[in-house]
Design an enzyme around this catalytic site. Structure first.
Site, PDB file in Angstrom:
ATOM      1  N   ASP A   8       0.864  -1.190   0.000  1.00 59.17           N
ATOM      2  CA  ASP A   8       0.000   0.000   0.000  1.00 59.17           C
ATOM      3  C   ASP A   8       0.896   1.233   0.000  1.00 59.17           C
ATOM      4  OD1 ASP A   8      -2.311   1.626   0.235  1.00 59.17           O
ATOM      5  OD2 ASP A   8      -2.194   1.632   2.416  1.00 59.17           O
ATOM      6  N   CYS A  72      -4.598  -1.602  -1.678  1.00 64.91           N
ATOM      7  CA  CYS A  72      -4.888  -0.187  -1.878  1.00 64.91           C
ATOM      8  C   CYS A  72      -5.967  -0.075  -2.944  1.00 64.91           C
ATOM      9  CB  CYS A  72      -3.602   0.513  -2.328  1.00 64.91           C
ATOM     10  SG  CYS A  72      -3.835   2.235  -2.759  1.00 64.91           S
ATOM     11  N   GLU A 150      -3.095   7.685   9.335  1.00 58.16           N
ATOM     12  CA  GLU A 150      -1.633   7.725   9.475  1.00 58.16           C
ATOM     13  C   GLU A 150      -1.258   8.291  10.849  1.00 58.16           C
ATOM     14  OE1 GLU A 150       1.009   6.933   7.265  1.00 58.16           O
ATOM     15  OE2 GLU A 150      -0.373   6.054   5.815  1.00 58.16           O
ATOM     16  N   HIS A 185      -6.977   2.388   4.560  1.00 62.70           N
ATOM     17  CA  HIS A 185      -6.658   3.134   5.780  1.00 62.70           C
ATOM     18  C   HIS A 185      -7.857   3.209   6.742  1.00 62.70           C
ATOM     19  CE1 HIS A 185      -3.067   4.542   3.680  1.00 62.70           C
ATOM     20  NE2 HIS A 185      -2.684   5.184   4.776  1.00 62.70           N
TER      21      HIS A 185
HETATM   22  N1  DGL Z   1      -4.865   3.010   1.331  1.00 60.70           N
HETATM   23  C1  DGL Z   1      -5.109   3.495   0.033  1.00 60.70           C
HETATM   24  C2  DGL Z   1      -6.452   2.995  -0.520  1.00 60.70           C
HETATM   25  O1  DGL Z   1      -6.929   1.938  -0.157  1.00 60.70           O
HETATM   26  C3  DGL Z   1      -4.924   4.950  -0.308  1.00 60.70           C
HETATM   27  C4  DGL Z   1      -4.288   5.915   0.580  1.00 60.70           C
HETATM   28  C5  DGL Z   1      -3.586   7.040  -0.170  1.00 60.70           C
HETATM   29  O2  DGL Z   1      -4.247   8.017  -0.566  1.00 60.70           O
HETATM   30  O3  DGL Z   1      -2.389   6.899  -0.375  1.00 60.70           O
HETATM   31  O4  DGL Z   1      -7.039   3.614  -1.352  1.00 60.70           O
END
Ligand code: DGL
Length: 267
Positions: A8, A72, A150, A185
């Site tokens: 990710d 992600c 985060e 996230h």
């Molecule tokens: N964790 C990521 C997702 O599932 C995105 C986070 C980011 O914007 O980098 O989309």
């Protein structure tokens, strides 16, 4: 035992890691965070595709995984076809859990919370058209919520007013009974999100992709015949830029990570 890379932009991959390791503790895991290029959710598609290509090429060449999880939604909804065309190992993508959300919603009014990029993707709209045609879907794009996750993992205080503001479209529509956490996230903030709904006297079911991804990894990753029941593999946390976050490192150790490393990405 298989070697599984869970990739990710940032700490979101940890929500997938936790769901997967619960079901498949016997594998060796590398959690790979492209923190040098974080965040992904505000990047134009072509720049993101180029970055994902570089990171995945380096990960496959240097780590030789048996299976790659693109943990992600932002990357998966744009890069999966390209990655699957280029590599022969199984690649599991994480995409918005719209199907289970639509199936479990009684009111047929659901909300989709994702990065601004995921919200805009044709892939996401295609999932809605295919699996939630009978639902009213409220789309909410937020990069701020990614930052809040985060912060939480770095041990910083979460701004509850900011979280409540992000959830306002759900709070304002009392018929919404299901919220899709379509960014990896966001499940890391499930407790805080639920607390906001409780404070507003609302019962909203949170749905994320973790359990589905865990089942998929269990199906695909070869099981080590010599593994004893309950045997735990080893977990390594890798970053594309060296980590300077002591509390995050402690949290990673609590999640079972015993090795920390940097993966240099050329270019
Ligand atoms: N964790 C990521 C997702 O599932 C995105 C986070 C980011 O914007 O980098 O989309």
């Amino acid at each position: 035992m298989a070697k599984v890379v869970i990739y990710d932009s940032g700490v979101g991959g940890l929500s997938i890691y936790q769901a997967v390791v619960r079901v498949c503790p016997q594998h060796d895991y590398v959690f790979l965070s492209d923190n040098a290029a974080f965040p992904y959710g505000t990047k134009p598609e072509d720049a993101l595709l180029a970055r994902v290509s570089l990171v995945v090429a380096a990960a496959i060449e240097r780590l030789s995984p048996d299976l790659l999880v693109v943990a992600c939604n932002t990357a998966s909804t744009v890069a999966l076809p390209m990655l699957r065309a280029n590599y022969s190992i199984p690649i599991v993508g994480v995409v918005p859990a719209i199907k289970p959300a639509a199936l479990s919603s009684i009111s047929k009014q659901i909300a989709l919370l994702a990065t601004p990029a995921t919200i805009e993707r044709a892939y996401t709209q295609a999932l809605i058209d295919e699996f939630a045609a009978d639902c009213m879907v409220v789309k909410i794009g937020s990069s701020e919520l990614v930052e809040l996750a985060e912060k939480k993992l770095r041990g910083e205080v979460i701004d509850n007013a900011a979280l409540t503001k992000i959830l306002t479209p759900v709070l304002n529509n009392k018929d919404i009974d299901t919220l899709v956490l379509a960014c990896t996230h966001f499940p890391l903030l499930a407790t805080e999100i639920e607390a906001v709904f409780v404070a507003h006297d609302r019962a909203v079911k949170l749905v994320d992709s973790g359990p589905g991804i865990a089942r998929r990894v269990a199906d695909l990753a070869p099981v080590y015949s010599g593994a004893k029941l309950g045997q735990r593999g080893c977990s390594t946390a890798m970053f594309t830029r060296s980590l300077n976050a002591p509390q995050l490192q402690t949290n990673l150790a609590d999640l079972g990570f015993s090795n920390f490393a940097v993966l240099d990405i050329p270019g």
